[in-house]
Design an enzyme around this catalytic site. Structure first.
Site, PDB file in Angstrom:
ATOM      1  N   ILE A  28       1.023  -1.035  -0.256  1.00  0.00           N
ATOM      2  CA  ILE A  28      -0.223   0.019   0.135  1.00  0.00           C
ATOM      3  C   ILE A  28       0.751   1.385  -0.008  1.00  0.00           C
ATOM      4  CG2 ILE A  28      -1.472   1.225   1.472  1.00  0.00           C
ATOM      5  CD1 ILE A  28      -2.935  -1.325   2.342  1.00  0.00           C
ATOM      6  N   ARG A  87      -3.122   1.687  11.216  1.00  0.00           N
ATOM      7  CA  ARG A  87      -4.162   0.887  12.632  1.00  0.00           C
ATOM      8  C   ARG A  87      -4.527   2.068  13.269  1.00  0.00           C
ATOM      9  NH1 ARG A  87      -5.918  -2.556   9.443  1.00  0.00           N
ATOM     10  NH2 ARG A  87      -5.805  -4.822  10.129  1.00  0.00           N
ATOM     11  N   GLU A 106     -12.186   0.843  17.675  1.00  0.00           N
ATOM     12  CA  GLU A 106     -13.460   1.197  16.549  1.00  0.00           C
ATOM     13  C   GLU A 106     -15.146   0.020  16.612  1.00  0.00           C
ATOM     14  OE1 GLU A 106     -11.513   0.210  13.012  1.00  0.00           O
ATOM     15  OE2 GLU A 106     -10.265   2.038  13.316  1.00  0.00           O
ATOM     16  N   HIS A 115     -13.231   3.827   9.344  1.00  0.00           N
ATOM     17  CA  HIS A 115     -11.892   2.551   8.478  1.00  0.00           C
ATOM     18  C   HIS A 115     -12.815   2.239   7.530  1.00  0.00           C
ATOM     19  CE1 HIS A 115      -9.563  -1.003  10.708  1.00  0.00           C
ATOM     20  NE2 HIS A 115      -9.785  -0.444   8.924  1.00  0.00           N
ATOM     21  N   ILE A 116     -12.808   2.956   6.040  1.00  0.00           N
ATOM     22  CA  ILE A 116     -12.975   2.292   5.344  1.00  0.00           C
ATOM     23  C   ILE A 116     -11.375   1.834   3.609  1.00  0.00           C
ATOM     24  CG2 ILE A 116     -15.224   3.067   5.022  1.00  0.00           C
ATOM     25  CD1 ILE A 116     -14.392   5.929   3.307  1.00  0.00           C
TER      26      ILE A 116
END
Length: 327
Positions: A159, A239, A268, A287-288
């Site tokens: 990523i 995170r 969350e 958190h998408i």
């Protein structure tokens, strides 16, 4: 011969579990949003051959020691800090994840979050909705440029590399910090390796994409924020536990840093009265990171294939603890 039993801890698209239904008895938790209660998860784990889990499920040693039939855990995520890997490995349980599929999608979201925070997109949209736009002025909702600035990426995995690639389109100087040098990123994208301190001191945008480990937990704390530029923007799409949220709140409230874009939090989901949500210089998302239809369907299909492979005696496409395959 009785089919293996698979328990899925959240409702996922029916078509993505078809490969499992051909070889196993599948029971899916009924809710897409509400997590399975821990006591139900434990009871299911006691007789499951496979668990298909989300990041919200804690798969620890106490659960695994009661899961006598368990052969595989497939996490619908690239991360797996919710699973006790050593305990699973000790018991010969394969742990699978869903890497690669979500790298570009999460990089898209991460860079979108950076852009939205820098250019005050959410704040500006709300400004109109609140009927506050009465006149044009030279500095109305003025944010900060992205192009030709310095981005510092903490965690240069798949990523991180994809985010760095996007940064080249904005002519950004790319710094990165990682456990190991990534020569291909340096050669292909012109990224420069830096120590953690060098990166946070020099970067206009500090982007955290590091996995959660003992070393990264609370790595963004009061001392870290104090070393950043006062104009720096902090982005976290990894995170929540890598950040001391009290220290971040204080840094943002006292203009130690300029703004933050957050897709993850320590606990969350967070409540609407979370202190960080009361700050105008925070863009918060639920958190998408990998939440596109294409990617989530791809992840779900891969999780099913991973389980089917293990239950059929084949090597799964993505396994975290491959030592169990030879033991």
């Amino acid at each position: 011969m009785e089919k293996p039993y698979v328990f899925i801890t959240r409702k996922v698209p029916e078509e993505t579990v078809k490969p499992l239904e051909d070889i196993a008895t599948v029971h899916m938790w009924s809710s897409e949003e509400e997590p399975v209660p821990p006591d139900v998860l434990l009871e299911e784990a006691k007789h499951a051959d496979a668990l298909y889990t989300m990041l919200s499920e804690r798969i620890d040693d106490s659960l695994l020691e009661q899961a006598d039939n368990l052969k595989v855990i497939a996490n619908l995520a690239v991360g797996y800090d919710n699973i006790d890997i050593s305990a699973a490995t000790k018991r010969g349980i394969a742990v699978c994840n869903t890497p690669d599929i979500l790298s570009d999608t999460t990089a898209d979201l991460t860079f979108s979050l950076l852009m939205a925070t820098a250019r005050r997109i959410v704040e500006a949209a709300q400004y109109i909705k609140n009927d506050q736009w009465k006149n044009w002025s030279p500095l109305l909702m003025a944010g900060t440029d992205i192009h030709h600035k310095t981005i510092g990426i903490v965690g240069m995995g798949r990523i991180g590399s994809a985010v760095a690639k996007r940064a080249t389109g904005f002519d950004m100087e790319i710094l990165y910090h990682n456990r190991s040098r990534k020569r291909e990123v340096e050669d292909q994208l012109g990224a420069t390796y830096a120590s953690f301190d060098q990166l946070i001191q020099k970067s206009d945008y500090v982007v955290c994409l590091a996995p959660l480990t003992d070393e990264t937990r609370d790595m963004f704390n009061q001392e870290t924020f104090s070393k950043m530029k006062s104009s720096a923007i902090f982005i976290n799409a990894s995170r929540g536990q890598v950040v001391d949220e009290t220290a971040l709140y204080e840094a943002l409230s006292n203009q130690v840093i300029a703004a933050a874009g957050l897709d993850v939090f320590r606990e969350e989901p967070i409540a609407s009265d979370h202190p960080l949500l009361g700050l105008d210089n925070v863009v918060a998302l639920p958190h998408i990171g990998s939440a596109s239809l294409e990617t989530r369907y791809g992840m779900a299909n891969l999780a099913s294939r991973n389980i089917a492979a293990v239950l059929s005696g084949r090597t799964p496409e993505a396994i975290v603890n491959d030592s169990v395959l030879t033991s």
